[in-house]
Design an enzyme around this catalytic site. Sequence first.
Site, short mmCIF file in Angstrom:
data_model
loop_
_atom_site.label_atom_id
_atom_site.label_comp_id
_atom_site.label_asym_id
_atom_site.label_seq_id
_atom_site.Cartn_x
_atom_site.Cartn_y
_atom_site.Cartn_z
N ASP A 177 -12.57 0.67 11.15
CA ASP A 177 -11.49 0.68 12.12
C ASP A 177 -11.77 -0.35 13.21
OD1 ASP A 177 -9.11 1.47 13.20
OD2 ASP A 177 -10.02 3.01 14.47
N CYS A 232 1.75 -0.08 -9.12
CA CYS A 232 3.07 0.38 -8.64
C CYS A 232 4.13 0.29 -9.74
CB CYS A 232 3.53 -0.45 -7.45
SG CYS A 232 2.64 -0.06 -5.92
N CYS A 235 8.21 1.22 -9.51
CA CYS A 235 8.47 2.18 -8.42
C CYS A 235 8.82 1.44 -7.12
CB CYS A 235 7.22 3.03 -8.21
SG CYS A 235 7.32 4.16 -6.81
N CYS A 238 8.55 3.90 -1.68
CA CYS A 238 8.18 3.69 -0.28
C CYS A 238 9.19 2.79 0.42
CB CYS A 238 6.77 3.12 -0.17
SG CYS A 238 6.47 1.67 -1.17
N CYS A 242 11.31 4.62 3.61
CA CYS A 242 10.96 4.30 5.00
C CYS A 242 12.18 4.55 5.90
CB CYS A 242 10.51 2.84 5.10
SG CYS A 242 10.27 2.33 6.82
N CYS A 284 2.87 7.53 11.32
CA CYS A 284 3.98 7.88 10.42
C CYS A 284 3.42 7.92 9.01
CB CYS A 284 5.09 6.83 10.54
SG CYS A 284 6.38 6.98 9.28
N CYS A 287 5.80 6.68 4.15
CA CYS A 287 5.68 5.82 2.97
C CYS A 287 4.46 6.21 2.12
CB CYS A 287 5.67 4.34 3.34
SG CYS A 287 4.42 3.85 4.51
N CYS A 291 4.85 8.60 -2.07
CA CYS A 291 4.18 7.78 -3.09
C CYS A 291 3.70 8.66 -4.25
CB CYS A 291 3.00 7.07 -2.42
SG CYS A 291 2.09 6.00 -3.53
S1 SF4 Z 1 5.64 4.57 -3.44
FE1 SF4 Z 1 3.49 4.17 -3.98
S2 SF4 Z 1 3.53 3.67 -6.18
FE2 SF4 Z 1 5.65 3.54 -5.44
S3 SF4 Z 1 5.89 1.36 -4.89
FE3 SF4 Z 1 5.27 2.41 -3.04
S4 SF4 Z 1 3.03 2.21 -2.97
FE4 SF4 Z 1 3.69 1.74 -5.07
S1 SF4 Z 2 4.64 3.86 8.48
FE1 SF4 Z 2 6.68 4.80 8.52
S2 SF4 Z 2 7.98 3.29 9.55
FE2 SF4 Z 2 6.09 2.22 8.93
S3 SF4 Z 2 6.54 1.33 6.94
FE3 SF4 Z 2 5.65 3.36 6.54
S4 SF4 Z 2 7.41 4.76 6.42
FE4 SF4 Z 2 8.12 2.87 7.37
#
Ligand code: SF4
Ligand code: SF4
Length: 410
Positions: A177, A232, A235, A238, A242, A284, A287, A291
């Site tokens: 980090d 991925c 898919c 995400c 979002c 957040c 995303c 997955c």
């Molecule tokens: S949700 Fe997960 S598996 Fe699907 S595109 Fe996004 S990162 Fe890749």
């Molecule tokens: S953290 Fe939340 S706002 Fe940022 S890209 Fe992922 S889903 Fe979108």
Amino acid sequence: MAAAGRGRSVLPHGDSGLRPVPTVLPPSRAGSLRAAAPSPTGPARDMTTADLRREVLEAGRRAGLAAVGVAPVEVFESTRRILHRRKAQGHHGGMQFTYRNPERSTDPGRILPGAAALVVGALDYARAAAPEPVPGRPAARVARYASDDVYGALRSALGAAARVLADQGYRAVIVADDNALVDREAARRAGLGYYGKNSNLLLENSGSWVVLGSVVTDAALPPTGERVADGCGPCRRCLDGCPTGAIVAPGVVDARRCLAWLLQATGDFPMEFREALGDRLYGCDDCQEVCPPNRRMPEAPEVGEQASVDVLDLLGAGDEELMERHGRWYIPARDPRHLRRNALVVLGNVADGSDPEVVGTLRSYQRHPDRMLARHATWAAKRLGLEPETATAAAAGPRRGPGDGPAGDS
Ligand code: SF4
Ligand code: SF4
């Protein structure tokens, strides 16, 4: 790094968003969790590098790492180009962290003179979702990676691997980090996983609920394994999941739209994303929650200690108390006004405008000498359908009490 902040949660470029800590301690800090110096009795160095690698990896696994590997020390050229390009395109949204100095954060050789290998570890932080709030008490959600001290646990586990190296007479510096290294790229090069379209690193077979860190050492450990192929496929959950459309292309998160970053940025919370913020106070997870590899993992039994925060309680607390509770998080300028700003937006999104405590809190903040907080309170009051303050009430003057800092308009 999650989407657009730091490390795990989701800031898209390899940063977690947790409070940056001093990066690299000098080797003289023997015994520290962040740096291990060679044994004072002199270097043992009685193992082959292959045996030493095995011992180091085993020590990391025994200490709780879900995955651990070794990457060569080399400049992360492709990552450096990406950081520069995204900065030029404005996708970093003013975020610093590893963007501050890409020449440094993509060159592990700068962390330790004579660096010869990176031992990279991933610590699982899967947690159950925050519990439903108590009726009548507005609650805010905290991203899983920030709901417990997972970076403390990661440093401790990396420390176990570093100690094996130090006992063999090698130097070892822990970086977790930290702005000094793009941890996701180190992990990818160590063969731990692949980049998802949400910009997180996904471990093969176990998804992205992990925080990442490295031990930089002058021991010439042989690199582990092959790099993991993209998993991925077609898919795009995400991107579609979002809430602000921040994933503007596969693997590209625009920090200017990413809630995880906006909660850590200075200034007013952007008006166009306040409703989308919902009940999020810090980080957040959306995303990652959508997955499929994460969803296939068994449900974690425990909930993070700070997974849910009482919003009215936060807005009534003083500066010292807030920093004591949440000082582990990345809070701009270490000023808790940013937490209060986030909490006011949450209050506007989730509270009951007929609750006298909610009304009293908002009215009080509308008279706050910090004009940024007053603006956010007025937005929340309006969203909850409260009448504009009367001239008589406003004339009662600015509120004094917990959380009053110097008046400001920044
Ligand atoms: S949700 Fe997960 S598996 Fe699907 S595109 Fe996004 S990162 Fe890749
Ligand atoms: S953290 Fe939340 S706002 Fe940022 S890209 Fe992922 S889903 Fe979108």
